[in-house]
Structures are given as C-alpha cells and as structure tokens.
Scaffold this motif. Sequence first.
Motif, short mmCIF file in Angstrom:
data_model
loop_
_atom_site.label_atom_id
_atom_site.label_comp_id
_atom_site.label_asym_id
_atom_site.label_seq_id
_atom_site.Cartn_x
_atom_site.Cartn_y
_atom_site.Cartn_z
N GLU A 164 -8.08 -1.83 -1.05
CA GLU A 164 -7.02 -0.86 -1.28
C GLU A 164 -6.28 -1.20 -2.57
OE1 GLU A 164 -3.20 1.27 0.92
OE2 GLU A 164 -4.13 -0.49 1.84
N LEU A 165 -6.05 -0.17 -3.37
CA LEU A 165 -5.24 -0.31 -4.58
C LEU A 165 -3.78 -0.10 -4.18
CD1 LEU A 165 -7.44 1.78 -7.04
CD2 LEU A 165 -7.53 -0.68 -6.59
N LYS A 166 -2.91 -1.04 -4.53
CA LYS A 166 -1.54 -1.02 -4.01
C LYS A 166 -0.51 -1.07 -5.14
CE LYS A 166 -2.84 -3.42 0.26
NZ LYS A 166 -2.55 -4.55 1.17
N THR A 167 0.71 -0.66 -4.78
CA THR A 167 1.82 -0.86 -5.69
C THR A 167 2.08 -2.36 -5.84
OG1 THR A 167 3.40 -0.67 -3.87
CG2 THR A 167 2.94 1.32 -5.12
N GLY A 207 0.81 -1.20 0.00
CA GLY A 207 0.00 0.00 0.00
C GLY A 207 0.85 1.26 0.00
N LEU A 208 0.28 2.35 -0.50
CA LEU A 208 1.03 3.61 -0.56
C LEU A 208 1.45 4.07 0.82
CD1 LEU A 208 -1.10 5.48 -3.25
CD2 LEU A 208 1.18 4.51 -3.54
N GLY A 209 0.61 3.86 1.82
CA GLY A 209 0.96 4.26 3.18
C GLY A 209 2.14 3.48 3.71
N LEU A 210 2.14 2.17 3.48
CA LEU A 210 3.25 1.35 3.93
C LEU A 210 4.51 1.69 3.15
CD1 LEU A 210 4.44 -0.91 5.63
CD2 LEU A 210 3.52 -2.57 3.99
N THR A 221 -1.63 9.42 -0.30
CA THR A 221 -2.94 9.06 0.22
C THR A 221 -3.35 7.67 -0.27
OG1 THR A 221 -3.58 11.38 0.08
CG2 THR A 221 -5.35 9.77 0.42
N PRO A 222 -3.68 6.75 0.64
CA PRO A 222 -4.10 5.41 0.21
C PRO A 222 -5.29 5.48 -0.73
CG PRO A 222 -3.62 5.41 2.56
CD PRO A 222 -3.57 6.85 2.11
#
Length: 377
Positions: free
Chosen positions: A262-265, A213-216, A254-255
């Motif tokens: 959740e859309l993730k890398t 995730g963008l946050g992680l 922003t996630p």
Amino acid sequence: MNTHAVRLESAGAVVSVVSAEQAVTDWSARYFGTWWKAAEADPASVSAGALVTAGVDNREYDDIALAVTRSPHTSTTYARARLLLAADASGGVIRAVSPEGALAYRSEPGVSRLDVVGCRTGDVATATARLAREMVRGLLLRDGWAVLHASAVVQDGRTVLTFGDKGAGKTTTALALASRHGAGLLANDRVFVRPGERGGVDVLPWPSAAAVGLGLLEALGWFETARERLEAGETLHPTQDERVTEALLAGDRTPLWERGKELKTQVFPDQFTGWFGVPLATEGEAAALVFPRIEAGAAPAVDETGRVLGGADFMSGETEDRYPDVFALLGADGGGTAAACENVARRLAELPHHSVVLGHDVAANADFLAKVTGLAT
C-alpha cells in the motif's frame, strides 16, 4: 559565514548538528522536535561531544568521492542507495560516497564525529538527520537501551506498547488511542526500552515519519485536514509517493497499491500535533502489551488465540538492513545487547498482555482498546 546548530537530547544522550545551511539544521529541528528535545544551540558550544556537521559543497563532494574511488573500497546498500566505503588502514576514519544521491561522508567513530557533504540541500538535510538519529541510537544502546519493533502511546506516564508485523495494526492502535482518548503518541513503529530503576521498563521515542494509509486517514477524520493543508501549499514528508499526494488533492480516499504494497501518506512528526491535534510524548513506563489483528468487518474483541512477546519483537543488526552500521556509530548490536534485551523481555512478560481483533471502525477500536488497556477516560 553564519553557522547554525541544533542540539538533540534524549535520556542523557546528546548529539549536535552543525551546518552553514540553516535549512539543514531546521530539518533536524523539525524532524526530531519535542521527541528528542531539539533546540537551537550556540555553534561555539557544541565542539565537544557527539557531532554531525553538514555542508553543501560540490567541490568538497568531488574531492571525497575521488578519494574513495581511488582507494580500495567496498560497495553496500545504505538507505536504499549504493554506497562505496573506504576505511583508513589505521581504522580511524571511514570515508564513503553515495553517487546517486551525490552525498559523501567522513566518519571518525573514535571521537563521535561524522561529516556529511553533498550537492543538494534537501538530500544533505535528509541524510544529516538520518545519521544524527543513528548517532543518538549508538549513545543509547551503549547506555543499556534496546529497540523494540512496536508503536507506543502514553497517558499519565503509562505506556501501551503494540506489537506485530506490517499490517497487524500497530499504527491503527496507536493513532486510535491518540486521536480518540487523548494519549500522547510516543512512536509509530519502534521504541527504545530499558529496565527502569523502579522495577518497570522505561520507554523512549524513536523519531520517524509515519506511514498512514488513505483509508485510515479517512477513518481517523484526518483526510480533509490533510487535503486542505496541501491545497494551502504545505507538504508531507518527501518520501511520499506523488500518487498519494495527487489522491489527497483530488479527494480520492481509495487505498493505493503497487505490487502488493500500500502506498501511504508520510506524516512528519510535528504534523501529528500541528495538523491533527495529537500530542507527542517524550517518555513513559510500559504498562500493557497489545497484539492486534485487523479483520475486515470484525467487531473489536479479545483474540482467544493469544500471543506473547518473542525475540522477533526486538530489532537487531540483522533486521536493521536499511541502515547497517557502516559508519561504526553504534558500538553495539543495532537492537541492543543480548543482556539488555533479556532483561527487558523478562520485565515485560510480567505486564498485562492483550491479544485483540480489530475492525475498520476507528471509534469502536479506540473505545475497546482504551477499556482493555486501562486508558479509558
């Protein structure tokens, strides 16, 4: 015409990928990398043993597609796409076509051979790697390995296995220990396990792209690195949603969510090392089990409720619904035989279990996890 080959090997299971398209074999070499000791091979030397061949040929695709649709066939879903299947009356050859992906397949389970033919190089490369992984899985399962739904990191041969459903913290735990305490990343979501000769449990990687995730990504200190790499023209795994790429390039941490997901890398295995400096481990022996729970604002702590390994922590043919064994490559349940799972579960039950609560502070999580699991350096 030049032919290219890549040899994959893990714990004695060997599968070769052969294609006239170097982009296809390059994709497998990159995807499996050091995890499965991917290496270029002499095409003339791989005729024996398990084999996946791949080609980009519109006419051959059309021929197989026509043969399948004109024969009695069934329809199923494979890799989230419609798949039409036709088996010979003798049961020796399985043909299939995925119309949306313009991909055709011919499987000969009795001789461990599968041919992939398609119209687009990228789609052929992705499908070929997927099926090569399934063929390796079949060899390992028949050799007594089972599959756990777990992430894993290794330090000095000692492996920490982390369990939980989606969102529980498997990825957070593995990447925190790998990025902050030098552990080698063995797997992000699942691993192969088998009782070891010395009484423990041996662990092998399951190669796959990792969803972060963008946050992680930001908490790990990796966001700017990913952004700079993308700006330089490099790419993440093609399954990544374009909105995630746009957010990375815009510097938006922003996630992103869609319908509660959740859309993730989507990070290639080799990018953990090449982009983020995280080494990949190729094997280990289970030393501890972690059962995390993520709670916003929490300080890392032991979770007194506790949890133990259960049947749901093992993969099975039923849970492997994205890749059902339609090509008869496995020769066993998708998660391993009942005996293999039982033996592994019994040995893992003897190892330290750590139920923990984790917050969003990656450094604090990493230090706490390293201490409770004995990986502190």
